[in-house]
Design a protein around this motif. Structure first.
Motif, PDB file in Angstrom:
ATOM      1  N   ALA A 175     -22.373  18.657 -52.855  1.00 30.06           N
ATOM      2  CA  ALA A 175     -23.175  18.527 -51.631  1.00 30.06           C
ATOM      3  C   ALA A 175     -23.530  19.916 -51.114  1.00 30.06           C
ATOM      4  CB  ALA A 175     -22.422  17.714 -50.578  1.00 30.06           C
ATOM      5  N   GLY A 176     -22.579  20.858 -51.214  1.00 30.58           N
ATOM      6  CA  GLY A 176     -22.840  22.230 -50.770  1.00 30.58           C
ATOM      7  C   GLY A 176     -23.955  22.864 -51.593  1.00 30.58           C
ATOM      8  N   LEU A 177     -23.880  22.689 -52.906  1.00 26.48           N
ATOM      9  CA  LEU A 177     -24.941  23.199 -53.787  1.00 26.48           C
ATOM     10  C   LEU A 177     -26.281  22.595 -53.372  1.00 26.48           C
ATOM     11  CD1 LEU A 177     -26.011  24.577 -56.390  1.00 26.48           C
ATOM     12  CD2 LEU A 177     -25.338  22.518 -57.633  1.00 26.48           C
ATOM     13  N   SER A 178     -26.281  21.266 -53.155  1.00 33.53           N
ATOM     14  CA  SER A 178     -27.510  20.576 -52.774  1.00 33.53           C
ATOM     15  C   SER A 178     -28.025  21.073 -51.434  1.00 33.53           C
ATOM     16  CB  SER A 178     -27.268  19.067 -52.695  1.00 33.53           C
ATOM     17  OG  SER A 178     -26.722  18.605 -53.895  1.00 33.53           O
ATOM     18  N   VAL A 228     -26.059  28.330 -44.933  1.00 36.36           N
ATOM     19  CA  VAL A 228     -26.657  29.341 -45.815  1.00 36.36           C
ATOM     20  C   VAL A 228     -28.000  29.821 -45.258  1.00 36.36           C
ATOM     21  CG1 VAL A 228     -25.468  28.653 -47.927  1.00 36.36           C
ATOM     22  CG2 VAL A 228     -27.644  27.589 -47.360  1.00 36.36           C
ATOM     23  N   ALA A 229     -28.751  28.936 -44.623  1.00 40.49           N
ATOM     24  CA  ALA A 229     -30.047  29.334 -44.065  1.00 40.49           C
ATOM     25  C   ALA A 229     -29.849  30.338 -42.932  1.00 40.49           C
ATOM     26  CB  ALA A 229     -30.801  28.104 -43.556  1.00 40.49           C
ATOM     27  N   MET A 230     -28.883  30.071 -42.054  1.00 41.89           N
ATOM     28  CA  MET A 230     -28.628  30.983 -40.943  1.00 41.89           C
ATOM     29  C   MET A 230     -28.108  32.317 -41.457  1.00 41.89           C
ATOM     30  SD  MET A 230     -27.023  28.443 -38.066  1.00 41.89           S
ATOM     31  CE  MET A 230     -26.635  29.769 -36.930  1.00 41.89           C
ATOM     32  N   LEU A 231     -27.246  32.235 -42.460  1.00 37.89           N
ATOM     33  CA  LEU A 231     -26.693  33.451 -43.038  1.00 37.89           C
ATOM     34  C   LEU A 231     -27.822  34.298 -43.619  1.00 37.89           C
ATOM     35  CD1 LEU A 231     -23.742  34.208 -43.074  1.00 37.89           C
ATOM     36  CD2 LEU A 231     -23.609  33.445 -45.448  1.00 37.89           C
ATOM     37  N   ASN A 232     -28.731  33.630 -44.333  1.00 39.23           N
ATOM     38  CA  ASN A 232     -29.858  34.331 -44.939  1.00 39.23           C
ATOM     39  C   ASN A 232     -30.771  34.921 -43.871  1.00 39.23           C
ATOM     40  OD1 ASN A 232     -32.973  33.799 -46.073  1.00 39.23           O
ATOM     41  ND2 ASN A 232     -31.588  34.878 -47.453  1.00 39.23           N
ATOM     42  N   ALA A 233     -30.948  34.184 -42.784  1.00 32.83           N
ATOM     43  CA  ALA A 233     -31.835  34.642 -41.730  1.00 32.83           C
ATOM     44  C   ALA A 233     -31.253  35.863 -41.024  1.00 32.83           C
ATOM     45  CB  ALA A 233     -32.092  33.519 -40.727  1.00 32.83           C
ATOM     46  N   THR A 234     -29.918  35.883 -40.848  1.00 33.67           N
ATOM     47  CA  THR A 234     -29.323  37.006 -40.115  1.00 33.67           C
ATOM     48  C   THR A 234     -29.025  38.178 -41.040  1.00 33.67           C
ATOM     49  OG1 THR A 234     -27.332  35.661 -40.235  1.00 33.67           O
ATOM     50  CG2 THR A 234     -28.308  35.925 -38.060  1.00 33.67           C
ATOM     51  N   VAL A 235     -28.532  37.907 -42.254  1.00 30.33           N
ATOM     52  CA  VAL A 235     -28.225  38.993 -43.191  1.00 30.33           C
ATOM     53  C   VAL A 235     -29.025  38.776 -44.474  1.00 30.33           C
ATOM     54  CG1 VAL A 235     -26.346  40.370 -44.152  1.00 30.33           C
ATOM     55  CG2 VAL A 235     -25.865  38.738 -42.321  1.00 30.33           C
ATOM     56  N   PRO A 236     -30.301  39.118 -44.479  1.00 31.31           N
ATOM     57  CA  PRO A 236     -31.141  38.793 -45.631  1.00 31.31           C
ATOM     58  C   PRO A 236     -30.671  39.491 -46.906  1.00 31.31           C
ATOM     59  CG  PRO A 236     -32.451  39.564 -43.753  1.00 31.31           C
ATOM     60  CD  PRO A 236     -31.037  39.865 -43.433  1.00 31.31           C
ATOM     61  N   GLY A 237     -29.850  40.515 -46.762  1.00 31.03           N
ATOM     62  CA  GLY A 237     -29.457  41.299 -47.928  1.00 31.03           C
ATOM     63  C   GLY A 237     -28.489  40.623 -48.882  1.00 31.03           C
ATOM     64  N   PRO A 294     -26.994  38.716 -51.727  1.00 35.19           N
ATOM     65  CA  PRO A 294     -27.632  38.197 -52.945  1.00 35.19           C
ATOM     66  C   PRO A 294     -27.594  36.674 -52.977  1.00 35.19           C
ATOM     67  CG  PRO A 294     -25.852  39.755 -53.457  1.00 35.19           C
ATOM     68  CD  PRO A 294     -25.826  39.546 -51.999  1.00 35.19           C
ATOM     69  N   ILE A 295     -28.646  36.075 -53.498  1.00 41.52           N
ATOM     70  CA  ILE A 295     -28.771  34.623 -53.471  1.00 41.52           C
ATOM     71  C   ILE A 295     -27.633  33.922 -54.234  1.00 41.52           C
ATOM     72  CG2 ILE A 295     -30.269  32.637 -53.988  1.00 41.52           C
ATOM     73  CD1 ILE A 295     -31.166  34.517 -51.676  1.00 41.52           C
ATOM     74  N   PRO A 296     -27.267  34.383 -55.453  1.00 43.53           N
ATOM     75  CA  PRO A 296     -26.163  33.699 -56.144  1.00 43.53           C
ATOM     76  C   PRO A 296     -24.893  33.651 -55.301  1.00 43.53           C
ATOM     77  CG  PRO A 296     -27.264  35.207 -57.631  1.00 43.53           C
ATOM     78  CD  PRO A 296     -27.829  35.458 -56.261  1.00 43.53           C
ATOM     79  N   LEU A 297     -24.614  34.747 -54.598  1.00 41.96           N
ATOM     80  CA  LEU A 297     -23.433  34.792 -53.744  1.00 41.96           C
ATOM     81  C   LEU A 297     -23.555  33.752 -52.630  1.00 41.96           C
ATOM     82  CD1 LEU A 297     -21.071  36.772 -54.085  1.00 41.96           C
ATOM     83  CD2 LEU A 297     -21.926  37.981 -52.074  1.00 41.96           C
ATOM     84  N   LEU A 298     -24.766  33.638 -52.084  1.00 43.99           N
ATOM     85  CA  LEU A 298     -25.038  32.687 -51.015  1.00 43.99           C
ATOM     86  C   LEU A 298     -24.823  31.254 -51.503  1.00 43.99           C
ATOM     87  CD1 LEU A 298     -25.919  33.421 -48.185  1.00 43.99           C
ATOM     88  CD2 LEU A 298     -28.251  32.846 -48.812  1.00 43.99           C
ATOM     89  N   ILE A 299     -25.275  31.023 -52.751  1.00 47.02           N
ATOM     90  CA  ILE A 299     -25.105  29.675 -53.314  1.00 47.02           C
ATOM     91  C   ILE A 299     -23.621  29.364 -53.478  1.00 47.02           C
ATOM     92  CG2 ILE A 299     -25.518  28.223 -55.341  1.00 47.02           C
ATOM     93  CD1 ILE A 299     -28.145  29.708 -55.754  1.00 47.02           C
TER      94      ILE A 299
END
Lengths: 530, 325
Positions: B220-223, B76-85, B87-92
Motif C-alpha cells: 500500500a505504501g508503494l502504491s 511522500v508528497a509533502m516530503l517531496n514538496a518541502t525537501v525536493p532534493g 532522491p526518488i528511490p529513497l522516497l519510495i
C-alpha cells in the motif's frame, strides 16, 4: 424397516411400572467407514431411570442424536407410546416430548433464563409478539417445580454451571417432555450439586417422566438408575434391572471380548528414558503428573473422556502453558513454549480431530506432509518443490497411502487416508517422541491394522510413542505400560503383563478407590517409574 | 490446485470474451497500445490486490489499504514538496516503510490484542484518513509543488512500457515466487485453510497474520507513491472507496474470503477484469453507473461460483467429522 421389528417385549423382564413410553428396535446407523450402531434396541418406561452404559465410542452419543432427531436411523423403528414415529428434525423430537440435557449445556449466554427456557415455544400475545410477562411467570413456575431458586429474568451468563443445568432441565420440562435424556449430567457438578440433581431426578420420576441417564460413573448408576442397557461397539449387549446386577457384571458386559491377539505389538528393545515429566500441573486441567517414557516404548494413556489426557498432551506439545512442573528430554531440562519448539526438540503430536487439528483441506497432500518440515526443504529461503515431493513420497509410501497423486487436495481423501497423511507429516519431522491421540478413532479396521503395524515399526526403529486411546483392546494390545488418568491426575500405572480390561475400567472409573479393594484390581502403582 | 487453475483459466476466458465483445464494436480497444494502457491503468489495483490477497489467504481482511495508500502518498508528497532534493528511490523506500509500519499496526492489533481484523481495519481506515487531515491541515499537495523527477518516474518509458507497468510486473513476479516458494507463503495458506491444524504444525498463526498485514501495508505504501505521482496530486480523499475495489478484485479472482484458497494469477486476473470493464465502458459510451452495477454483478457471480466450489469441500469435512464421532 419392519422386518427388523423384533420381539422386544418378550425378552424384557417385567416392566417396573406402567406402559413402555419409548421403544427402539433394530436401529442401525452407519457413517462412511464406520458402523456406529447395529441392530440396537432400547426401552424406556415412565417413572423410571434407565442407565445407558458403554465405553467411549460404543455408540451412546449416536443413539442420543437419533433420539433427538439430529441423526436419522438407516434402519429400525422408533415407537412412542405404541405409535411408530419418525423424527426428521430436532424440532420433531422436541415436539414429541423428547428432550436432552447435554454434557455442555446448549443454552444461550446472552439471553435471560426465561428466554432460554421458552426459546422456540414462547407464549405469544394476540398480536403474535412474545408475551414477556407470561413467559417470565411461567418460567418461574417451572423453576419452582424443580426447586431451583433462579430469577427468570437473570441473564444466563451470570449463572454458575449448576444453575445452567437446572435451566436446561427447566427447559426440558417447559415443553412437557415425557422423555428426558441426561448425557453425563454430573460431569461438571460438585458433590452437593450432584445430590441436588439426584433429588430432582427423583422428582421427575415421581412425575412419571422416563429418564435416560448416560454416565460412566458406576456409583452414580447404582445410586439413581432402575434399569440399565449396555452398549459395546455399536451393539446392545445387555439390559435389565439394576437391582439384579452388580459392578462386576456391568464391567464385563462393557468390555467383554477377548483382547490381545488383534494388535501386533512386537517386542522392541526398551532403552533409557527419553522423556521425563515430573510435578507437571495445569491451573484447571491436570495436576501432579509424573511419568517416564523410554526409548522404544509405547506408553498407553487410558481414561474416560474429560480425564485430562489430551490437555496434558497439548501442554507437553507447547499449545497450552503448564503452571508447574518440569520436562526433561534425554535428561536435559526442556522448556517448551510453542509447538514449533516442541517439534524442534523432537516431540510431535498427532491430534485426535483430523478435520479440525490435522489435515489442511485445500492444500495438496505433499504440502500437508512437508508443512512442519519446511526448514529442511528450503535453500536460501526458497522451497525446493522436488525435495518436498521426495520427502512426501518417502513417508506416504511407507504408510501405504492410497491417492491418485501427491498433488491431490487432502480434503478429497477418505478419513483413513487423511489420518495417514497427518501421521506422515509428523514422521517426516524425524521426531524422537510421537504423541498419538486416539490414533485409530473413526477409521476402518484395515487402516487400523496398518497404523498399529506401523507403530510397532516405529518403536523398533528407536522412537518412543505416547498413545492416548479410549479403546481398551488397543491400549491392552499396543502398550508396554499403561497410565490411567482420572479427573486430571494419574490414577494408576500398570505394566502390560497380566493387565486386563476390568482392572483398567475400574481404575478409570474410580471404582477401586470407592469400594473395598478387590484382589484382582492391582493397587495403583507409584507415580514415578520403578 | 487443479481446481484453482481451472478457475483462473475460466476468468481469463471471461476477460477474453469481454474483450472480443468490445472489439466487435470498437476494434480500437484491443490494439496492443490500448491494451498496454489498460494494463498500466490497472497497475496500482494489481499491486494492492496482491497485498490484499496475502491478508485474505490468512482468513483476515484489510479495509484500510486505500487509507494507508492515501496517507503514505501524502507523506511522500509533502516530503517531496518541502525537501525536493531527496532522491526518488529513497522516497519510495520511505513510503514503503511507512506503509509497512501502518500495516504492522493493524497486524499487532489482530495478533496481540486479538481484535477481529474487520473491526481493526475499519478503525485504522478512519484513523489513517484522520492523520492525513492532521498532517496536511486539509490542504492539497498540487502538481506544481512536486519535483519533476517525482512525477516523471511512473511515466518513464522502458522498452515501450511505462515504469508503472514494469513495477506492477515486478510485483507480480516477486509475489508469485514468494507465495509459492517460501515457507511464509506456504504458511499463509495453512493459517487460512485450517488455523487449528496450523497451530499443531508449529506455525504461529498470529505472527503469520501480522506479517501478512505488514507486507500488505508495504505494498500500500508503494502504491501511495505511485498514485500520488501518477495523478500529480495528494489530498485527504484520494483513493476513497478504493478498498472495496481491491477486495472485489480479489474475490473476482477466486481468492476465498474464508481463507486458504487463492493464487497470484487469480488476483491479477481479477484486477484486470476490473480494469477492462472500467476502461471499456466510457469507450462504448455507457454511464459510469452501469460500471458499478457490472462490477457488482461480477462480484456476486464470482462469490457464487466460489461458494459452489467450496461447498463440495465443506461437505467432505463434515462427513469426516461425523465419521469420527
Amino acid at each position: 424397516m419392519l422386518q427388523k421389528a423384533r420381539t422386544e417385549n418378550a425378552d424384557t423382564p417385567q416392566a417396573p411400572s406402567g406402559q413402555l413410553v419409548l421403544t427402539l428396535a433394530g436401529i442401525c446407523k452407519s457413517f462412511p467407514g464406520v458402523r456406529a450402531l447395529s441392530d440396537v434396541s432400547l426401552e424406556l418406561y415412565p417413572g423410571t431411570v434407565t442407565a445407558l452404559i458403554g465405553e467411549n465410542g460404543a455408540g451412546k452419543s449416536t443413539l442420543v442424536k437419533i433420539l433427538t432427531g439430529i441423526y436419522q436411523p438407516d434402519e429400525g423403528t422408533i415407537r412412542l407410546g405404541g405409535r411408530e414415529v419418525f423424527f426428521a428434525t430436532a424440532y420433531d423430537a422436541h415436539r414429541a416430548g423428547i428432550t436432552a440435557i447435554h454434557q455442555e449445556t446448549v443454552l444461550f449466554d446472552e439471553l435471560s433464563v426465561a428466554e432460554n427456557i421458552f426459546l422456540g415455544h414462547a407464549p405469544r400475545t394476540r398480536l403474535g409478539l412474545i408475551d414477556r410477562a407470561r413467559m417470565n411467570r411461567e418460567a418461574g413456575t417451572v423453576l419452582e417445580r424443580i426447586g431451583a431458586a433462579i430469577d427468570p429474568q437473570a441473564r444466563l451468563r451470570d449463572l454458575g454451571i449448576a444453575s445452567k443445568h437446572l435451566v436446561a432441565i427447566a427447559r426440558a420440562l417447559s415443553v412437557d417432555a415425557r422423555i428426558v435424556i441426561m448425557d453425563e449430567p454430573t460431569a461438571a457438578l460438585s458433590h452437593k450439586e450432584i445430590e441436588e440433581l439426584y433429588e430432582l431426578i427423583e422428582r421427575l420420576k415421581a412425575e412419571g417422566k422416563a429418564i435416560l441417564f448416560i454416565s460412566h460413573k458406576f456409583d452414580e448408576i447404582f445410586r439413581i438408575a432402575d434399569r440399565y442397557t449396555v452398549f459395546r461397539d455399536g451393539e446392545c449387549v445387555g439390559a435389565g434391572l439394576i437391582s439384579k446386577t452388580n459392578h462386576d457384571a456391568l464391567v464385563r458386559l462393557m468390555v467383554g471380548r477377548p483382547v490381545g491377539q488383534i494388535f501386533p505389538k512386537r517386542k522392541a528393545e526398551i532403552g533409557p528414558a527419553v522423556l521425563t515429566v515430573s510435578g507437571y500441573s495445569h491451573p484447571t486441567e491436570f495436576a501432579d503428573i509424573g511419568f517416564e517414557l523410554r526409548r522404544g516404548e509405547i506408553l498407553g494413556f487410558y481414561g474416560l473422556v474429560g480425564a485430562g489426557r489430551s490437555e496434558l498432551m497439548q501442554a507437553l506439545f507447547g499449545i497450552t502453558k503448564p503452571s508447574r512442573g518440569a520436562v526433561r528430554i534425554d535428561g536435559e531440562v526442556a522448556v517448551i513454549r510453542s509447538p514449533a519448539e516442541a517439534i524442534r526438540r523432537g516431540i510431535v503430536y498427532v491430534p485426535e480431530e483430523r478435520g479440525r487439528q490435522g489435515a489442511i483441506a485445500g492444500l495438496p497432500i505433499f504440502q500437508n506432509v512437508t508443512l512442519p518440515s519446511l526448514s529442511r526443504t528450503t535453500r536460501h529461503g526458497f522451497l525446493r518443490l522436488a525435495e518436498e515431493f521426495k520427502l512426501a513420497r518417502e513417508y506416504t509410501s511407507r504408510l501405504d497411502l492410497r491417492a491418485a497423486s501427491l498433488d491431490q487436495d487432502v480434503g478429497t481423501l477418505s478419513g483413513g487416508n487423511q489420518q495417514k497423511v497427518v501421521i506422515a507429516k509428523w514422521l517426516a519431522t524425524a521426531p524422537k517422541v510421537i504423541i498419538l491421540d486416539e490414533p485409530t478413532k473413526g477409521i476402518d479396521i484395515g487402516s487400523k491394522a496398518a497404523v498399529h503395524a506401523f507403530m510397532s515399526e516405529l518403536v523398533a526403529a528407536g522412537l518412543s510413542i505416547i498413545m492416548v486411546s479410549s479403546e481398551i483392546p488397543e491400549i491392552l494390545g499396543m502398550s508396554d505400560r499403561v497410565i490411567v488418568m482420572r479427573e486430571g491426575r494419574i490414577a494408576a500405572e500398570f505394566a502390560r503383563e497380566g493387565l486386563d480390561a476390568e482392572t483398567l475400567v475400574r481404575a478409570a472409573a474410580g471404582i477401586a478407590g470407592e469400594m473395598p479393594p478387590m484382589p484382582d484390581a492391582s493397587t495403583p502403582a507409584p507415580l514415578q517409574g520403578p | 490446485m487443479r481446481l484453482l487453475k481451472s478457475r483462473e483459466i475460466l476468468l481469463a476466458a471471461a476477460i477474453l470474451v469481454l474483450l472480443a465483445a468490445i472489439a466487435w464494436r470498437f476494434p480500437g480497444f484491443v490494439r496492443p497500445a490500448n491494451l498496454a494502457n489498460v494494463f498500466n491503468d490497472t497497475a496500482i489495483l494489481i499491486i494492492l490486490a496482491l497485498g490484499q490477497m496475502m491478508v485474505i489467504l490468512t482468513r483476515c481482511i484489510d479495509l484500510s489499504m486505500a487509507a494507508n495508500l492515501a496517507l503514505c502518498g501524502m507523506v511522500v508528497a509533502m516530503l517531496n514538496a518541502t525537501v525536493p532534493g531527496i532522491p526518488i528511490p529513497l522516497l519510495i523506500l520511505f513510503g514503503i516503510g511507512v506503509g509497512a509500519l501502518l500495516g504492522a499496526f493493524n497486524g499487532i492489533l489482530v495478533w496481540k490484542v486479538e481484535i477481529p481484523p474487520i473491526v481493526v481495519t475499519l478503525g485504522t481506515l478512519t484513523i489513517f484518513r484522520g492523520i492525513i487531515f492532521v498532517i496536511s491541515g486539509g490542504e492539497w499537495v498540487n502538481a506544481h509543488q512536486m519535483s519533476a523527477a517525482f512525477k516523471a518516474l511512473p511515466r518513464a518509458p522502458l522498452l515501450g512500457l511505462p515504469m508503472l507497468s514494469w513495477i506492477a510486473l515486478a510485483a507480480i513476479a516477486l509475489m508469485a515466487l514468494f507465495i509459492t516458494r517460501t515457507p511464509l507463503g506456504r504458511a499463509f495458506y495453512a493459517v487460512g485453510g485450517n488455523p487449528t491444524a496450523a497451530v499443531y504444525t508449529g506455525i504461529d498463526v498470529g505472527r503469520t497474520r501480522f506479517l501478512a498485514f505488514t507486507l500488505a501495508g508495504a505494498l500500500a505504501g508503494l502504491s501511495g507513491y505511485l498514485w500520488v505521482s501518477r495523478y500529480a496530486v495528494a489530498y485527504v480523499d484520494i483513493a476513497g472507496g478504493f478498498e472495496l475495489d481491491i477486495i472485489a478484485a480479489c474475490v473476482i479472482g477466486g481468492i476465498s474470503i474464508a481463507g486458504g484458497i487463492g493464487s497470484v494469477g487469480g488476483a491479477v486476473l481479477g484486477a484486470l477484469f476490473f480494469g477492462v470493464v472500467k476502461n471499456a465502458l466510457p469507450v462504448i459510451d455507457i454511464s459510469p453507473f452501469w460500471q458499478l452495477a457490472i462490477s457488482g454483478s461480477a462480484i456476486i457471480l464470482a462469490v457464487a461460483f466460489n461458494a459452489r466450489a467450496e461447498r463440495r469441500q465443506g461437505r467432505l469435512i463434515l462427513r469426516n467429522r461425523e465419521a469420527a464421532t
